[in-house]
Write a protein that holds these residues in place. Structure first.
Motif, PDB file in Angstrom:
ATOM      1  N   GLY A  20       1.110   7.946  -4.640  1.00  0.00           N
ATOM      2  CA  GLY A  20       1.756   7.896  -3.470  1.00  0.00           C
ATOM      3  C   GLY A  20       1.163   6.663  -2.800  1.00  0.00           C
ATOM      4  O   GLY A  20       1.857   5.845  -2.185  1.00  0.00           O
ATOM      5  N   ALA A  21       0.009   6.507  -2.794  1.00  0.00           N
ATOM      6  CA  ALA A  21      -0.535   5.146  -1.889  1.00  0.00           C
ATOM      7  C   ALA A  21      -0.319   4.126  -2.769  1.00  0.00           C
ATOM      8  O   ALA A  21       0.280   2.940  -1.833  1.00  0.00           O
ATOM      9  CB  ALA A  21      -2.226   5.095  -2.215  1.00  0.00           C
ATOM     10  N   ALA A  22      -0.148   4.045  -3.983  1.00  0.00           N
ATOM     11  CA  ALA A  22       0.356   2.830  -4.738  1.00  0.00           C
ATOM     12  C   ALA A  22       2.026   2.382  -4.337  1.00  0.00           C
ATOM     13  O   ALA A  22       2.530   1.356  -3.999  1.00  0.00           O
ATOM     14  CB  ALA A  22       0.233   2.970  -6.224  1.00  0.00           C
ATOM     15  N   LEU A  24       3.458   3.240  -1.484  1.00  0.00           N
ATOM     16  CA  LEU A  24       3.538   2.703  -0.168  1.00  0.00           C
ATOM     17  C   LEU A  24       2.964   1.377  -0.104  1.00  0.00           C
ATOM     18  O   LEU A  24       3.782   0.518   0.442  1.00  0.00           O
ATOM     19  CB  LEU A  24       2.598   3.677   0.751  1.00  0.00           C
ATOM     20  N   ALA A  25       2.252   1.167  -0.836  1.00  0.00           N
ATOM     21  CA  ALA A  25       1.481  -0.364  -0.943  1.00  0.00           C
ATOM     22  C   ALA A  25       2.405  -1.332  -1.067  1.00  0.00           C
ATOM     23  O   ALA A  25       2.559  -2.296  -0.768  1.00  0.00           O
ATOM     24  CB  ALA A  25       0.152  -0.306  -1.492  1.00  0.00           C
ATOM     25  N   LYS A  26       3.074  -1.012  -2.266  1.00  0.00           N
ATOM     26  CA  LYS A  26       4.035  -2.101  -2.923  1.00  0.00           C
ATOM     27  C   LYS A  26       5.222  -2.017  -1.825  1.00  0.00           C
ATOM     28  O   LYS A  26       5.743  -3.335  -1.806  1.00  0.00           O
ATOM     29  CB  LYS A  26       4.700  -1.380  -4.147  1.00  0.00           C
ATOM     30  N   LYS A  27       5.486  -0.990  -1.239  1.00  0.00           N
ATOM     31  CA  LYS A  27       6.860  -1.238  -0.342  1.00  0.00           C
ATOM     32  C   LYS A  27       6.289  -1.916   0.901  1.00  0.00           C
ATOM     33  O   LYS A  27       7.022  -2.749   1.522  1.00  0.00           O
ATOM     34  CB  LYS A  27       7.122   0.230   0.412  1.00  0.00           C
ATOM     35  N   VAL A  34      -3.503  -0.253 -10.144  1.00  0.00           N
ATOM     36  CA  VAL A  34      -3.868   1.333 -10.167  1.00  0.00           C
ATOM     37  C   VAL A  34      -4.785   1.436 -11.244  1.00  0.00           C
ATOM     38  O   VAL A  34      -4.628   0.996 -12.380  1.00  0.00           O
ATOM     39  CB  VAL A  34      -2.696   2.133 -10.274  1.00  0.00           C
ATOM     40  N   SER A  35      -6.136   2.150 -11.007  1.00  0.00           N
ATOM     41  CA  SER A  35      -7.040   2.211 -12.029  1.00  0.00           C
ATOM     42  C   SER A  35      -7.596   3.571 -11.958  1.00  0.00           C
ATOM     43  O   SER A  35      -8.223   3.969 -11.117  1.00  0.00           O
ATOM     44  CB  SER A  35      -8.231   1.286 -11.913  1.00  0.00           C
ATOM     45  N   GLN A  46       4.725   7.830 -15.514  1.00  0.00           N
ATOM     46  CA  GLN A  46       6.257   7.673 -15.523  1.00  0.00           C
ATOM     47  C   GLN A  46       6.604   7.034 -14.181  1.00  0.00           C
ATOM     48  O   GLN A  46       7.339   5.989 -13.944  1.00  0.00           O
ATOM     49  CB  GLN A  46       7.283   8.813 -15.737  1.00  0.00           C
ATOM     50  N   GLU A  47       6.066   7.786 -13.315  1.00  0.00           N
ATOM     51  CA  GLU A  47       6.324   7.185 -11.724  1.00  0.00           C
ATOM     52  C   GLU A  47       5.998   5.916 -11.514  1.00  0.00           C
ATOM     53  O   GLU A  47       6.318   5.108 -10.842  1.00  0.00           O
ATOM     54  CB  GLU A  47       5.665   8.428 -10.769  1.00  0.00           C
ATOM     55  N   LEU A  48       4.669   5.552 -11.801  1.00  0.00           N
ATOM     56  CA  LEU A  48       4.181   4.362 -11.789  1.00  0.00           C
ATOM     57  C   LEU A  48       4.954   3.393 -12.412  1.00  0.00           C
ATOM     58  O   LEU A  48       5.377   2.205 -11.618  1.00  0.00           O
ATOM     59  CB  LEU A  48       2.682   4.256 -12.219  1.00  0.00           C
ATOM     60  N   ASP A  49       5.484   3.610 -13.483  1.00  0.00           N
ATOM     61  CA  ASP A  49       6.415   2.630 -14.360  1.00  0.00           C
ATOM     62  C   ASP A  49       7.511   2.356 -13.503  1.00  0.00           C
ATOM     63  O   ASP A  49       8.197   1.312 -13.508  1.00  0.00           O
ATOM     64  CB  ASP A  49       6.472   3.174 -15.752  1.00  0.00           C
ATOM     65  N   GLU A  50       8.153   3.539 -13.172  1.00  0.00           N
ATOM     66  CA  GLU A  50       9.623   3.364 -12.637  1.00  0.00           C
ATOM     67  C   GLU A  50       9.602   2.461 -11.297  1.00  0.00           C
ATOM     68  O   GLU A  50      10.555   1.862 -10.769  1.00  0.00           O
ATOM     69  CB  GLU A  50       9.998   4.965 -11.988  1.00  0.00           C
ATOM     70  N   ASN A  51       8.180   2.526 -10.801  1.00  0.00           N
ATOM     71  CA  ASN A  51       8.264   1.836  -9.373  1.00  0.00           C
ATOM     72  C   ASN A  51       7.471   0.416  -9.790  1.00  0.00           C
ATOM     73  O   ASN A  51       7.305  -0.383  -8.892  1.00  0.00           O
ATOM     74  CB  ASN A  51       7.165   2.596  -8.369  1.00  0.00           C
ATOM     75  N   GLY A  52       7.591   0.024 -10.936  1.00  0.00           N
ATOM     76  CA  GLY A  52       7.047  -1.210 -11.384  1.00  0.00           C
ATOM     77  C   GLY A  52       5.718  -1.618 -11.023  1.00  0.00           C
ATOM     78  O   GLY A  52       5.272  -2.668 -10.602  1.00  0.00           O
TER      79      GLY A  52
END
Length: 450
Positions: A20-22, A24-27, A34-35, A46-52
């Protein structure tokens, strides 16, 4: 310190809060990395990939992490972790997801913390606000990630359940209404075994509050009362009590009636109308009721909500009645204090299922309640010696089980009609189960198979 984007941000831990933090940060225009030192769940990958979003698992690439302007850390990662120590040495700010989301949040917040009762109080408060037609989100330790909701939703209010670990990473965040349910020694392994460190952590919920804000707290809690005597609180106070009349806040009188007074307006209802039974649940209902009345939610809505609320799963959850024997799943009770509350709310002879991984438990505080209410004990753990030692001579029958199925079979044999079988382990679950949810679900399956 609301930092702006285009800089490097690192998110440590890719669970619900980290992902969730990642997002928002991208937006908000940050360069995000993310590590996660462990394995990342497939759904989160999947969610991380979908959000690039760029991510790694099974390691921490130090050069990348130490090049961050700011780091958002999962509450599950202790400050003692080597990478966190290195970040502190380099004076790189390490904050929680709640703090980061707070930089961009425009909604008002009701923030709830305490050693016990916080999940129930959070769910109950959310239930009342929702019923009142308020556009409200649920986040923190429950519900979806706060940061993700700030990125994607437009709520007017949030009800946030906050653990001490989340509060430790919060600095500029401010609650509009703060609730402190109680303080009992828990998680002391993360606080140098100093109770004061843990108390200070809980009281962080009051930081940055002003005279326009409200602090709802348990006036029967000796640790809270002692701490309040040492501090100057900026917020307005709305205490609750089961023993003393209060001019502002809420209390229970001798006629078993709840009275809540806010803005000089009184709200009353019978304690017997409450959906949640037991003294601790009366406290949770008082806290939620006060918060709701501070928002000037109609009395009828508050009364209705406190009457029809269905509690969270695995917390004093009624499972079934089999041949007059009631089975209750309180698998979420992972410390002695939670179990004390559960036993205190039992009004019939009880067969108690207890055990698991002990966090340095002192069972002596349960002795009187057990003597008074428990007819038999079923130990559900790998090493039950401490429990057996604590209750030999207090309860005549103590048996050991190695599975939920076996424990339920014993319970069914040992209990009679109009008696209760209670799973309230007072311990963590990892010796025999994945987590407390799995323990509770297997218990429920076994009961339904009777």
């Amino acid at each position: 310190m609301k930092p702006h984007g285009t800089k490097n941000i690192v998110v440590l831990g890719a669970g619900e809060s980290g992902v969730g933090a990642a997002i928002l940060a991208k937006k908000q225009g940050w360069n995000v990395f993310v590590s996660d030192f462990g394995k990342i769940k497939n759904s989160f990958k999947q969610e991380l990939d979908e959000n690039g979003l760029e991510w790694e698992e099974g390691k921490h690439t130090e050069a990348r992490i130490l090049a961050a302007a700011i780091v958002v850390k999962s509450p599950g990662i202790p400050d003692k972790a080597p990478i966190v120590k290195q970040l502190h040495e380099k004076n790189i700010p390490v904050i929680s997801e709640i703090e980061f989301a707070g930089y961009y949040n425009t909604a008002k917040t009701i923030c709830i913390t305490g050693s016990n009762g916080k999940t129930t109080t959070t769910m109950l408060t959310y239930h009342i606000l929702k019923k009142a037609g308020i556009h409200v989100g649920l986040a923190g330790n429950v519900g979806q990630s706060f940061a993700k909701q700030v990125a994607e939703e437009t709520f007017d209010w949030y009800v946030l359940e906050l653990s001490s670990f989340q509060l430790d990473g919060m600095f500029d965040f401010k609650a509009d209404i703060a609730v402190l349910t109680n303080i009992t020694p828990d998680h002391l392994d993360r606080y140098e075994y100093q109770l004061q460190n843990y108390v200070d952590s809980k009281f962080r919920i009051l930081q940055n509050m002003t005279a326009n804000d409200w602090f709802i707290y348990n006036a029967d809690d000796k640790i809270i009362e002692a701490e309040l005597a040492k501090r100057t609180i900026a917020a307005q106070l709305a205490p609750f009590s089961l023993t003393k009349e209060l001019a502002q806040g809420g209390y229970v009188n001798n006629e078993q009636q709840i009275t809540i007074t806010t803005n000089k307006e009184q709200f009353t209802m019978s304690i017997h109308e409450l959906a949640l039974k037991g003294k601790h649940n009366t406290q949770n209902s008082l806290a939620s009721g006060i918060a709701s009345r501070l928002l000037e939610i109609r009395k009828e809505t508050v009364r209705e909500s406190l009457t029809d609320f269905v509690n969270v799963e695995h917390r004093l959850e009624f499972v079934a009645k089999v041949h007059g024997i009631e089975f209750i799943n309180d698998s979420k009770a992972t410390n002695v204090n939670s179990t004390w509350f559960a036993l205190e709310s039992m009004d019939k002879p009880t067969v108690w299922i207890v055990g698991g991984v002990d966090k340095g438990n002192d069972y002596s505080e349960l002795t009187e309640l057990v003597r008074d209410r428990v007819k038999a004990i079923i130990c559900l753990g790998v090493d039950n010696s401490k429990i057996i030692e604590a209750f030999t001579g207090v309860v005549d029958t103590i048996v050991e089980a190695r599975s939920a199925m076996e424990a339920v079979a014993y319970g069914y044999r040992l209990a009679k009609k109009d008696e209760t079988v209670l799973l309230s382990p007072a311990c963590a679950s990892f010796d025999l189960f994945e987590n407390y949810e799995e323990r509770g679900n297997l218990f429920k399956e076994a009961v339904r198979a009777l």
